[in-house]
Design a protein around this motif. Structure first.
Motif, PDB file in Angstrom:
ATOM      1  N   UNK A  53     -15.312  40.855  23.443  1.00 17.73           N
ATOM      2  CA  UNK A  53     -15.463  40.276  22.231  1.00 17.73           C
ATOM      3  C   UNK A  53     -14.745  41.067  20.974  1.00 17.73           C
ATOM      4  N   UNK A  54     -15.090  42.566  21.208  1.00 18.08           N
ATOM      5  CA  UNK A  54     -14.536  43.455  20.211  1.00 18.08           C
ATOM      6  C   UNK A  54     -13.333  44.076  20.806  1.00 18.08           C
ATOM      7  N   UNK A  55     -12.739  43.771  21.744  1.00 19.00           N
ATOM      8  CA  UNK A  55     -11.567  44.108  22.247  1.00 19.00           C
ATOM      9  C   UNK A  55     -11.618  45.560  22.842  1.00 19.00           C
ATOM     10  N   UNK A  56     -12.755  46.014  23.379  1.00 17.06           N
ATOM     11  CA  UNK A  56     -12.771  47.439  23.645  1.00 17.06           C
ATOM     12  C   UNK A  56     -12.488  47.717  25.079  1.00 17.06           C
ATOM     13  N   UNK A  57     -12.555  46.594  25.944  1.00 15.64           N
ATOM     14  CA  UNK A  57     -12.211  46.590  27.319  1.00 15.64           C
ATOM     15  C   UNK A  57     -11.347  45.412  27.808  1.00 15.64           C
ATOM     16  N   UNK A  58     -10.387  45.620  28.634  1.00 14.24           N
ATOM     17  CA  UNK A  58      -9.627  44.407  29.109  1.00 14.24           C
ATOM     18  C   UNK A  58      -9.739  44.486  30.685  1.00 14.24           C
ATOM     19  N   UNK A  59      -9.404  43.312  31.199  1.00 15.95           N
ATOM     20  CA  UNK A  59      -9.181  43.435  32.846  1.00 15.95           C
ATOM     21  C   UNK A  59      -8.133  42.510  33.171  1.00 15.95           C
ATOM     22  N   UNK A  60      -7.457  42.713  34.412  1.00 16.17           N
ATOM     23  CA  UNK A  60      -6.427  42.116  34.720  1.00 16.17           C
ATOM     24  C   UNK A  60      -6.345  41.701  36.223  1.00 16.17           C
ATOM     25  N   UNK A  61      -5.838  40.533  36.624  1.00 13.92           N
ATOM     26  CA  UNK A  61      -5.369  40.352  37.933  1.00 13.92           C
ATOM     27  C   UNK A  61      -4.535  41.347  38.697  1.00 13.92           C
ATOM     28  N   UNK A  62      -4.798  41.733  39.857  1.00  7.30           N
ATOM     29  CA  UNK A  62      -3.950  42.634  40.407  1.00  7.30           C
ATOM     30  C   UNK A  62      -2.416  42.145  40.394  1.00  7.30           C
ATOM     31  N   UNK A  63      -2.324  40.780  40.513  1.00 13.57           N
ATOM     32  CA  UNK A  63      -0.764  40.442  40.657  1.00 13.57           C
ATOM     33  C   UNK A  63       0.086  40.737  39.285  1.00 13.57           C
ATOM     34  N   UNK A  64      -0.694  40.903  38.241  1.00 16.13           N
ATOM     35  CA  UNK A  64      -0.083  41.109  36.801  1.00 16.13           C
ATOM     36  C   UNK A  64      -0.382  42.452  36.217  1.00 16.13           C
ATOM     37  N   UNK A  65      -1.086  43.260  36.783  1.00 14.39           N
ATOM     38  CA  UNK A  65      -1.440  44.652  36.491  1.00 14.39           C
ATOM     39  C   UNK A  65      -0.066  45.312  36.124  1.00 14.39           C
ATOM     40  N   UNK A  66       0.012  46.074  34.948  1.00 10.60           N
ATOM     41  CA  UNK A  66       1.118  46.950  34.721  1.00 10.60           C
ATOM     42  C   UNK A  66       2.212  46.130  33.969  1.00 10.60           C
ATOM     43  N   UNK A  67       2.218  44.693  34.093  1.00  5.92           N
ATOM     44  CA  UNK A  67       3.174  43.788  33.293  1.00  5.92           C
ATOM     45  C   UNK A  67       2.784  43.116  32.335  1.00  5.92           C
ATOM     46  N   UNK A  68       1.412  42.793  32.315  1.00  5.42           N
ATOM     47  CA  UNK A  68       0.802  41.748  31.192  1.00  5.42           C
ATOM     48  C   UNK A  68      -0.290  42.616  30.487  1.00  5.42           C
ATOM     49  N   UNK A  69      -0.183  42.362  29.280  1.00  6.28           N
ATOM     50  CA  UNK A  69      -1.187  43.004  28.222  1.00  6.28           C
ATOM     51  C   UNK A  69      -1.861  42.134  27.476  1.00  6.28           C
ATOM     52  N   UNK A  70      -3.214  42.032  27.442  1.00  2.00           N
ATOM     53  CA  UNK A  70      -4.031  41.039  26.493  1.00  2.00           C
ATOM     54  C   UNK A  70      -4.411  41.756  25.267  1.00  2.00           C
ATOM     55  N   UNK A  71      -4.411  41.133  24.412  1.00  2.00           N
ATOM     56  CA  UNK A  71      -4.900  41.924  23.153  1.00  2.00           C
ATOM     57  C   UNK A  71      -5.476  40.780  22.101  1.00  2.00           C
ATOM     58  N   UNK A  72      -6.114  41.016  21.212  1.00  2.89           N
ATOM     59  CA  UNK A  72      -6.765  40.380  20.287  1.00  2.89           C
ATOM     60  C   UNK A  72      -6.739  40.578  18.755  1.00  2.89           C
ATOM     61  N   UNK A  73      -6.651  39.894  17.974  1.00  2.00           N
ATOM     62  CA  UNK A  73      -6.847  40.121  16.559  1.00  2.00           C
ATOM     63  C   UNK A  73      -8.037  39.357  15.953  1.00  2.00           C
ATOM     64  N   UNK A  74      -9.191  39.991  15.686  1.00  2.00           N
ATOM     65  CA  UNK A  74     -10.503  39.086  15.504  1.00  2.00           C
ATOM     66  C   UNK A  74     -10.177  38.455  14.051  1.00  2.00           C
ATOM     67  N   UNK A  75      -9.451  39.239  13.055  1.00  2.00           N
ATOM     68  CA  UNK A  75      -9.303  38.803  11.737  1.00  2.00           C
ATOM     69  C   UNK A  75      -8.385  37.596  11.481  1.00  2.00           C
ATOM     70  N   UNK A  76      -7.523  37.565  12.638  1.00  2.60           N
ATOM     71  CA  UNK A  76      -6.642  36.309  12.736  1.00  2.60           C
ATOM     72  C   UNK A  76      -7.183  35.162  13.850  1.00  2.60           C
ATOM     73  N   UNK A  77      -8.260  35.502  14.335  1.00  2.00           N
ATOM     74  CA  UNK A  77      -8.876  34.748  15.348  1.00  2.00           C
ATOM     75  C   UNK A  77      -7.834  34.365  16.450  1.00  2.00           C
ATOM     76  N   UNK A  78      -7.010  35.237  16.830  1.00  2.00           N
ATOM     77  CA  UNK A  78      -6.019  35.165  17.770  1.00  2.00           C
ATOM     78  C   UNK A  78      -6.378  36.004  18.886  1.00  2.00           C
ATOM     79  N   UNK A  79      -5.783  35.610  20.042  1.00  4.19           N
ATOM     80  CA  UNK A  79      -5.567  36.307  21.119  1.00  4.19           C
ATOM     81  C   UNK A  79      -3.963  36.010  21.567  1.00  4.19           C
TER      82      UNK A  79
END
Length: 116
Positions: A53-79
């Motif tokens: 919720x605060x963006x402090x921790x992320x996790x990924x499927x093995x198939x996308x690790x190193x290629x995909x990045x998840x992030x969020x902006x709580x001020x913009x309510x967008x992931x």
């Protein structure tokens, strides 16, 4: 009214990049963990990436690790989901998901097609 609206999908060549966005409304975005799932034709929906919720921790499927990045902006309510080095096997409908201890919301999905 709860809404999760994905955007940014499309057709891209192998090795290319796309950035998906998911705009949230109708709930307290900063209280929810956010996830990206995908579902390819004939396959089960799978979890691709998640962020707390605060963006402090992320996790990924093995198939996308190193290629995909998840992030969020709580001020913009967008992931976001930044997808690099895309492969044909990444082709799927990508869904945004918001999850708390009590509620679970889904977007309508956005198509990503990786093809030459």
């Amino acid at each position: 009214q709860v809404q999760l609206v994905e955007s940014g999908g499309g057709l891209v060549q192998p090795g290319g990049s796309l950035r998906l966005s998911c705009a949230a409304s109708g709930f307290t975005f900063s209280n929810y963990a956010m996830n990206w799932y995908r579902q390819a034709p004939g396959k089960e929906r799978e979890l691709v990436a998640g962020i707390t919720s605060a963006g402090g921790s992320t996790s990924y499927a093995d198939s996308v690790k190193g290629r995909f990045t998840i992030s969020r902006d709580n001020g913009k309510k967008t992931v976001y989901l930044q997808m690099n080095s895309l492969k044909p096997e990444d082709t799927a409908v990508y869904y945004c998901n918001a999850r708390s201890s009590y509620y679970n919301y889904w977007g309508q999905g956005t198509q990503v097609t990786v093809s030459s």
